[in-house]
Design a protein around this motif. Structure first.
Motif, mmCIF file in Angstrom:
data_model
loop_
_atom_site.group_PDB
_atom_site.id
_atom_site.type_symbol
_atom_site.label_atom_id
_atom_site.label_comp_id
_atom_site.label_asym_id
_atom_site.label_seq_id
_atom_site.Cartn_x
_atom_site.Cartn_y
_atom_site.Cartn_z
ATOM 1 N N ARG A 98 0.820 -1.217 0.000
ATOM 2 C CA ARG A 98 0.000 0.000 0.000
ATOM 3 C C ARG A 98 0.852 1.265 0.000
ATOM 4 O O ARG A 98 0.472 2.270 -0.590
ATOM 5 N N ALA A 99 1.991 1.212 0.681
ATOM 6 C CA ALA A 99 2.880 2.379 0.711
ATOM 7 C C ALA A 99 3.558 2.568 -0.642
ATOM 8 O O ALA A 99 3.948 3.672 -0.995
ATOM 9 N N GLY A 100 3.689 1.486 -1.395
ATOM 10 C CA GLY A 100 4.282 1.551 -2.725
ATOM 11 C C GLY A 100 5.802 1.478 -2.680
ATOM 12 O O GLY A 100 6.422 1.619 -1.628
ATOM 13 N N PRO A 101 6.387 1.285 -3.854
ATOM 14 C CA PRO A 101 7.842 1.189 -3.936
ATOM 15 C C PRO A 101 8.483 2.578 -3.968
ATOM 16 O O PRO A 101 7.826 3.565 -4.311
ATOM 17 N N PRO A 102 9.748 2.649 -3.638
ATOM 18 C CA PRO A 102 10.448 3.933 -3.739
ATOM 19 C C PRO A 102 10.641 4.334 -5.194
ATOM 20 O O PRO A 102 10.781 3.478 -6.071
ATOM 21 N N GLY A 103 10.649 5.630 -5.427
ATOM 22 C CA GLY A 103 10.957 6.151 -6.758
ATOM 23 C C GLY A 103 12.455 6.083 -7.017
ATOM 24 O O GLY A 103 13.241 5.732 -6.128
ATOM 25 N N ALA A 104 12.878 6.450 -8.210
ATOM 26 C CA ALA A 104 14.286 6.337 -8.618
ATOM 27 C C ALA A 104 15.215 7.161 -7.731
ATOM 28 O O ALA A 104 16.250 6.664 -7.273
ATOM 29 N N PHE A 105 14.867 8.415 -7.471
ATOM 30 C CA PHE A 105 15.722 9.251 -6.623
ATOM 31 C C PHE A 105 15.733 8.731 -5.193
ATOM 32 O O PHE A 105 16.766 8.755 -4.517
ATOM 33 N N GLU A 106 14.592 8.279 -4.743
ATOM 34 C CA GLU A 106 14.505 7.715 -3.390
ATOM 35 C C GLU A 106 15.388 6.472 -3.285
ATOM 36 O O GLU A 106 16.084 6.275 -2.287
ATOM 37 N N GLU A 107 15.381 5.647 -4.316
ATOM 38 C CA GLU A 107 16.244 4.452 -4.354
ATOM 39 C C GLU A 107 17.702 4.849 -4.127
ATOM 40 O O GLU A 107 18.416 4.223 -3.337
ATOM 41 N N ASP A 108 18.142 5.897 -4.816
ATOM 42 C CA ASP A 108 19.524 6.356 -4.668
ATOM 43 C C ASP A 108 19.816 6.798 -3.241
ATOM 44 O O ASP A 108 20.874 6.492 -2.693
ATOM 45 N N MET A 109 18.898 7.521 -2.635
ATOM 46 C CA MET A 109 19.106 8.003 -1.273
ATOM 47 C C MET A 109 19.084 6.846 -0.270
ATOM 48 O O MET A 109 19.822 6.865 0.709
ATOM 49 N N LEU A 110 18.261 5.842 -0.521
ATOM 50 C CA LEU A 110 18.206 4.694 0.382
ATOM 51 C C LEU A 110 19.519 3.922 0.396
ATOM 52 O O LEU A 110 19.832 3.235 1.373
ATOM 53 N N ASP A 111 20.311 4.069 -0.670
ATOM 54 C CA ASP A 111 21.611 3.401 -0.715
ATOM 55 C C ASP A 111 22.614 4.017 0.247
ATOM 56 O O ASP A 111 23.658 3.418 0.517
ATOM 57 N N ILE A 112 22.319 5.210 0.789
ATOM 58 C CA ILE A 112 23.262 5.868 1.692
ATOM 59 C C ILE A 112 22.721 6.013 3.113
ATOM 60 O O ILE A 112 23.235 6.804 3.898
ATOM 61 N N THR A 113 21.710 5.251 3.462
ATOM 62 C CA THR A 113 21.168 5.349 4.819
ATOM 63 C C THR A 113 22.192 4.867 5.827
ATOM 64 O O THR A 113 23.022 4.005 5.539
ATOM 65 N N GLU A 114 22.135 5.472 7.016
ATOM 66 C CA GLU A 114 23.048 5.080 8.086
ATOM 67 C C GLU A 114 22.775 3.644 8.530
ATOM 68 O O GLU A 114 23.685 2.855 8.696
ATOM 69 N N ALA A 115 21.508 3.312 8.725
ATOM 70 C CA ALA A 115 21.119 1.952 9.097
ATOM 71 C C ALA A 115 21.018 1.102 7.832
ATOM 72 O O ALA A 115 20.746 1.620 6.744
ATOM 73 N N ARG A 132 19.803 -0.939 4.854
ATOM 74 C CA ARG A 132 18.566 -0.905 4.068
ATOM 75 C C ARG A 132 17.885 -2.263 4.119
ATOM 76 O O ARG A 132 18.534 -3.301 4.052
ATOM 77 N N GLN A 133 16.550 -2.230 4.225
ATOM 78 C CA GLN A 133 15.733 -3.446 4.249
ATOM 79 C C GLN A 133 14.876 -3.489 2.980
ATOM 80 O O GLN A 133 14.716 -2.471 2.304
ATOM 81 N N PRO A 134 14.276 -4.644 2.654
ATOM 82 C CA PRO A 134 13.447 -4.727 1.445
ATOM 83 C C PRO A 134 12.302 -3.708 1.402
ATOM 84 O O PRO A 134 11.937 -3.241 0.323
ATOM 85 N N SER A 135 11.742 -3.356 2.560
ATOM 86 C CA SER A 135 10.637 -2.389 2.548
ATOM 87 C C SER A 135 11.061 -1.024 3.104
ATOM 88 O O SER A 135 10.232 -0.261 3.593
ATOM 89 N N SER A 136 12.362 -0.717 2.998
ATOM 90 C CA SER A 136 12.844 0.604 3.426
ATOM 91 C C SER A 136 12.260 1.686 2.539
ATOM 92 O O SER A 136 12.130 1.512 1.326
ATOM 93 N N ARG A 137 11.925 2.797 3.173
ATOM 94 C CA ARG A 137 11.436 3.977 2.459
ATOM 95 C C ARG A 137 11.954 5.209 3.184
ATOM 96 O O ARG A 137 12.341 5.154 4.350
ATOM 97 N N LEU A 138 11.935 6.324 2.495
ATOM 98 C CA LEU A 138 12.160 7.609 3.141
ATOM 99 C C LEU A 138 10.780 8.115 3.525
ATOM 100 O O LEU A 138 9.886 8.213 2.675
ATOM 101 N N SER A 139 10.596 8.419 4.806
ATOM 102 C CA SER A 139 9.256 8.779 5.264
ATOM 103 C C SER A 139 8.758 10.085 4.672
ATOM 104 O O SER A 139 7.555 10.334 4.640
ATOM 105 N N CYS A 140 9.658 10.903 4.123
ATOM 106 C CA CYS A 140 9.225 12.136 3.458
ATOM 107 C C CYS A 140 8.491 11.841 2.154
ATOM 108 O O CYS A 140 7.806 12.709 1.610
ATOM 109 N N GLN A 141 8.621 10.618 1.677
ATOM 110 C CA GLN A 141 7.994 10.243 0.412
ATOM 111 C C GLN A 141 6.708 9.445 0.601
ATOM 112 O O GLN A 141 6.102 8.999 -0.368
ATOM 113 N N ILE A 142 6.297 9.274 1.843
ATOM 114 C CA ILE A 142 5.049 8.551 2.128
ATOM 115 C C ILE A 142 4.027 9.563 2.622
ATOM 116 O O ILE A 142 4.151 10.100 3.719
#
Length: 104
Positions: free
Chosen positions: A59-76, A78-88
């Motif tokens: 329901r939350a949907g997949p991350p967009g392309a730019f979000e995907e790039d940012m998720l690659d640099i998370t401190e914690a 990344r998990q399969p359902s990781s998202r940036l909460s600013c995009q939800i």
């Protein structure tokens, strides 16, 4: 509408979130630990990383392309359902959503 943030210490915080408000804004406004939103939601950091509960991931949907790039640099890690909460953005379909704030 409500959203719940599960913290690394096991605490859960449930907040009312207005339709159209992104989860990062709601978390920062209410001081949810671990959700910083350093860039203010402009998709140029990863400080609002959350992991969407499996039941809510579709329901939350997949991350967009730019979000995907940012998720690659998370401190914690990344998990399969990781998202940036600013995009939800809260909507009726997401009423009751549960996300976890990963430990750094």
């Amino acid at each position: 509408m409500q959203a719940t943030w599960k913290l690394p210490n096991g605490q859960a915080i449930t907040l009312d979130v207005a339709e159209g408000t992104n989860l990062m804004q709601a978390a920062v406004a209410r001081g949810i630990p671990g959700v910083v939103g350093e860039c203010g939601g402009s998709l140029s950091c990863a400080t609002c990383h959350v992991v969407v509960a499996p039941d809510w991931a579709d329901r939350a949907g997949p991350p967009g392309a730019f979000e995907e790039d940012m998720l690659d640099i998370t401190e914690a890690e990344r998990q399969p359902s990781s998202r940036l909460s600013c995009q939800i953005r809260m909507s009726a379909d997401l009423d009751g959503i549960v996300v976890s704030v990963p430990a750094p």
